[in-house]
Write a protein that holds these residues in place. Sequence first.
Motif, mmCIF file in Angstrom:
data_model
loop_
_atom_site.group_PDB
_atom_site.id
_atom_site.type_symbol
_atom_site.label_atom_id
_atom_site.label_comp_id
_atom_site.label_asym_id
_atom_site.label_seq_id
_atom_site.Cartn_x
_atom_site.Cartn_y
_atom_site.Cartn_z
ATOM 1 N N LEU A 1 0.840 -1.208 0.000
ATOM 2 C CA LEU A 1 0.000 0.000 0.000
ATOM 3 C C LEU A 1 0.877 1.261 0.000
ATOM 4 C CD1 LEU A 1 -2.841 -1.002 2.512
ATOM 5 C CD2 LEU A 1 -3.136 -0.461 0.088
ATOM 6 N N ASP A 2 2.016 1.178 0.682
ATOM 7 C CA ASP A 2 2.936 2.332 0.701
ATOM 8 C C ASP A 2 3.702 2.472 -0.603
ATOM 9 O OD1 ASP A 2 3.799 2.085 4.252
ATOM 10 O OD2 ASP A 2 2.186 3.134 3.167
ATOM 11 N N ALA B 147 3.725 -11.549 -2.185
ATOM 12 C CA ALA B 147 3.797 -10.085 -2.230
ATOM 13 C C ALA B 147 3.404 -9.588 -3.625
ATOM 14 C CB ALA B 147 5.207 -9.639 -1.890
ATOM 15 N N GLU B 148 3.703 -10.380 -4.653
ATOM 16 C CA GLU B 148 3.359 -10.004 -6.031
ATOM 17 C C GLU B 148 1.838 -9.979 -6.211
ATOM 18 O OE1 GLU B 148 7.288 -10.839 -5.511
ATOM 19 O OE2 GLU B 148 5.660 -12.296 -5.184
ATOM 20 N N ASP B 149 1.153 -10.973 -5.623
ATOM 21 C CA ASP B 149 -0.330 -10.982 -5.692
ATOM 22 C C ASP B 149 -0.880 -9.694 -5.080
ATOM 23 O OD1 ASP B 149 -0.488 -14.506 -4.703
ATOM 24 O OD2 ASP B 149 -0.354 -13.587 -6.704
ATOM 25 N N THR C 69 -2.499 -2.410 -6.975
ATOM 26 C CA THR C 69 -2.361 -1.618 -8.201
ATOM 27 C C THR C 69 -3.696 -1.549 -8.942
ATOM 28 O OG1 THR C 69 -0.060 -2.307 -8.353
ATOM 29 C CG2 THR C 69 -1.058 -1.419 -10.359
ATOM 30 N N ARG C 70 -4.396 -2.669 -8.967
ATOM 31 C CA ARG C 70 -5.707 -2.673 -9.635
ATOM 32 C C ARG C 70 -6.689 -1.755 -8.900
ATOM 33 N NH1 ARG C 70 -10.188 -7.515 -10.800
ATOM 34 N NH2 ARG C 70 -11.498 -6.138 -12.070
ATOM 35 N N GLU D 68 -7.662 3.562 -14.649
ATOM 36 C CA GLU D 68 -7.021 3.765 -15.965
ATOM 37 C C GLU D 68 -7.786 3.013 -17.059
ATOM 38 O OE1 GLU D 68 -2.337 4.453 -14.781
ATOM 39 O OE2 GLU D 68 -3.170 2.402 -14.712
ATOM 40 N N ASN D 69 -8.170 1.776 -16.772
ATOM 41 C CA ASN D 69 -8.894 0.993 -17.780
ATOM 42 C C ASN D 69 -10.296 1.543 -18.017
ATOM 43 O OD1 ASN D 69 -6.634 -0.589 -17.851
ATOM 44 N ND2 ASN D 69 -7.466 -2.152 -16.462
ATOM 45 N N TRP D 70 -10.871 2.156 -16.996
ATOM 46 C CA TRP D 70 -12.238 2.662 -17.116
ATOM 47 C C TRP D 70 -12.286 3.961 -17.918
ATOM 48 C CZ3 TRP D 70 -15.676 -0.767 -16.077
ATOM 49 C CH2 TRP D 70 -17.018 -0.425 -15.869
ATOM 50 N N THR D 71 -11.137 4.655 -17.919
ATOM 51 C CA THR D 71 -11.134 5.982 -18.563
ATOM 52 C C THR D 71 -10.370 6.006 -19.882
ATOM 53 O OG1 THR D 71 -9.260 6.510 -17.135
ATOM 54 C CG2 THR D 71 -11.412 7.301 -16.428
ATOM 55 N N THR D 72 -9.884 4.835 -20.340
ATOM 56 C CA THR D 72 -9.166 4.864 -21.623
ATOM 57 C C THR D 72 -9.784 3.869 -22.614
ATOM 58 O OG1 THR D 72 -7.619 3.342 -20.590
ATOM 59 C CG2 THR D 72 -6.939 5.638 -20.755
#
Length: 408
Positions: A18-19, A388-390, A396-397, A404-408
């Motif tokens: 989160l940081d 940690a990758e999950d 990030t999502r 980003e996906n909703w606006t492009t």
Amino acid sequence: MTLLRSIDTILPAVEQQLDAVPFIDIHTHLFMPSLGTLGLWGIDQLVTYHYLEAELFRSSPLKPEQYWVLSTQQKADAIWKALFVENTPISEATRGVIAVLKAFGLPTDSPDLREAREFFANQKVEPHIRKVFELAGVSEVVMTNDPLDPDEAPLWQEGAERDPQFHPVLRLDRILNKWSSHWHLVPGADENAGSIAPVRKFLAEWCERMRPVYMACSLPDTFQYPEQSIRSRLLAEVVIPACREFEIPLSLMIGVRYLVNPALRLAGDAVGRADLGALERLCVQFPENRFLCSVLSRENQYELCVYARKFSNLMPFGCWWFLNNPSIVEEMTKERIEMLGTSFIPQHSDARVLEQVIYKWRNTRRTLAPILADKYALLAADGRAVTAEDIRRDVTRLFRTNFENWTT
Ligand code: FIX
Ligand code: ZN
């Protein structure tokens, strides 16, 4: 890849991710530097935030009419005295100011604002903005831009310089909620919006000029769609088609009871439960459009989650305004994860003053860490450990790619 199974290892991993992930703040009332004094910052603006004005009148004999005639500094002094000196700043909004002072190494228990004022007076706005965004862990913010605002519109028409950290939004409250007092500002329009071509032309010109990431409107708790109204017709025949044409979402912020106490001005709005059937009918009638939606009433949150399960063109976002309190953010976020996984946008800051992003995002990270960690610990207990990758992908999502996906 280390597999994380217990809450003791999962929680620090969640806090770390989160940081580490810079957030996109998808709704603020902040302004890019080229829009000048529209952008509020500094201690006097922080302390006279309308959330604190509402709290002032509960802890001071000062009457609104006595307050409004004061200068900004006098207003800030009155609020500081009543809420931070004569009382413990324990509310969410007062604690926020304390957190900002601490973030800049300023004293948090002074009898007055002299030292803080001196500090902010010595800041240069542009480097200060970058510093504040860094402290807040945000890479970009989304503004609220009103094409009918007499102070803001000319700045855009004169070609205000863009800033990659500030994304514009076409805010349409005056057009959709106050047509009767603003139609004359739309060239060629008429009082009854009989001809919609001039309004379409107006929106298209502003989309070309501003290149907004979405269009937005706040709506009352009584909002209905469809209905016999200019708002309903403009939505269906102008705004929603324009969003489709420019391939941007429409953000609906539903549930305000405007100015239930006009004496408090910006602090005078309240909340009401809305009939989300209106939202259902919009999602059904316009499947090609993407909708962002935030609802103000606590009672509407569950319905919004269920509607998002029914309509993939609906993206719930944020714990808006009076909901932006840890106890409610916790309840809403748990419910959303349980029903939507990571397919929603947990929060926006709604910052009106620059430095507010520091505490609003610190609070969000603090509230969300144990919630996410609990869900991962449950997943591990059910038979699948996380890495940690999950966690990084999910954070990030939630705070970047969904938007980003909703606006492009
Ligand atoms: O309509 C909105 O964008 C609201 O967020 C504001 O009008 C409100 O005054 C606010 O600042 C909420 O946090
Ligand atoms: Zn707002």
